[in-house]
Design a protein around this motif. Sequence first.
Motif, PDB file in Angstrom:
ATOM      1  N   GLU A 128       0.829  -1.212   0.000  1.00 16.58           N
ATOM      2  CA  GLU A 128       0.000   0.000   0.000  1.00 16.58           C
ATOM      3  C   GLU A 128       0.861   1.259   0.000  1.00 16.58           C
ATOM      4  OE1 GLU A 128      -3.402   0.598   0.001  1.00 16.58           O
ATOM      5  OE2 GLU A 128      -3.574  -1.520  -0.546  1.00 16.58           O
ATOM      6  N   VAL A 129       1.896   1.273   0.831  1.00 12.91           N
ATOM      7  CA  VAL A 129       2.751   2.456   0.941  1.00 12.91           C
ATOM      8  C   VAL A 129       3.516   2.701  -0.361  1.00 12.91           C
ATOM      9  CG1 VAL A 129       4.789   3.404   2.112  1.00 12.91           C
ATOM     10  CG2 VAL A 129       2.967   2.354   3.449  1.00 12.91           C
ATOM     11  N   VAL A 130       4.032   1.645  -0.941  1.00 14.68           N
ATOM     12  CA  VAL A 130       4.802   1.784  -2.181  1.00 14.68           C
ATOM     13  C   VAL A 130       3.886   2.186  -3.333  1.00 14.68           C
ATOM     14  CG1 VAL A 130       6.205   0.549  -3.878  1.00 14.68           C
ATOM     15  CG2 VAL A 130       6.644   0.241  -1.445  1.00 14.68           C
ATOM     16  N   GLY A 131       2.706   1.562  -3.389  1.00 15.57           N
ATOM     17  CA  GLY A 131       1.720   1.917  -4.406  1.00 15.57           C
ATOM     18  C   GLY A 131       2.287   1.948  -5.799  1.00 15.57           C
ATOM     19  N   GLU A 132       2.066   3.048  -6.456  1.00 18.56           N
ATOM     20  CA  GLU A 132       2.473   3.192  -7.841  1.00 18.56           C
ATOM     21  C   GLU A 132       3.612   4.184  -8.021  1.00 18.56           C
ATOM     22  OE1 GLU A 132       1.228   1.489 -10.473  1.00 18.56           O
ATOM     23  OE2 GLU A 132       0.033   0.319  -9.077  1.00 18.56           O
ATOM     24  N   VAL A 133       4.384   4.441  -6.963  1.00 14.96           N
ATOM     25  CA  VAL A 133       5.472   5.397  -7.083  1.00 14.96           C
ATOM     26  C   VAL A 133       6.544   4.875  -8.025  1.00 14.96           C
ATOM     27  CG1 VAL A 133       5.081   6.367  -4.799  1.00 14.96           C
ATOM     28  CG2 VAL A 133       6.733   4.547  -5.067  1.00 14.96           C
ATOM     29  N   ALA A 134       7.233   5.798  -8.654  1.00 11.56           N
ATOM     30  CA  ALA A 134       8.278   5.410  -9.592  1.00 11.56           C
ATOM     31  C   ALA A 134       9.571   5.037  -8.886  1.00 11.56           C
ATOM     32  CB  ALA A 134       8.539   6.549 -10.584  1.00 11.56           C
ATOM     33  N   ILE A 135       9.869   5.722  -7.795  1.00 10.13           N
ATOM     34  CA  ILE A 135      11.099   5.476  -7.048  1.00 10.13           C
ATOM     35  C   ILE A 135      10.772   5.373  -5.562  1.00 10.13           C
ATOM     36  CG2 ILE A 135      13.366   6.397  -6.403  1.00 10.13           C
ATOM     37  CD1 ILE A 135      13.409   7.848  -9.087  1.00 10.13           C
TER      38      ILE A 135
END
Length: 65
Positions: free
Chosen positions: A53-60
């Motif tokens: 959930e925290v990482v989600g869709e972030v690029a980095i």
Amino acid sequence: MENRKTYMNLALSTGKILKGEKIRELVNFIVNKFAEENISRDEAYQVLEEVKEVVGEVAIVQHID
């Protein structure tokens, strides 16, 4: 306990290759940290779900406090 699983290199959609040995290193790091914290399988699973959930869709992925 020894991690005997074979990790294959993964080709990511970005064109980058995630090496199997790097995957093994990170898996071992995470499992060892859970062992240090003396958490159960169910607790570890919940933590990993929260990480997703925290990482989600972030690029980095960046450090958090």
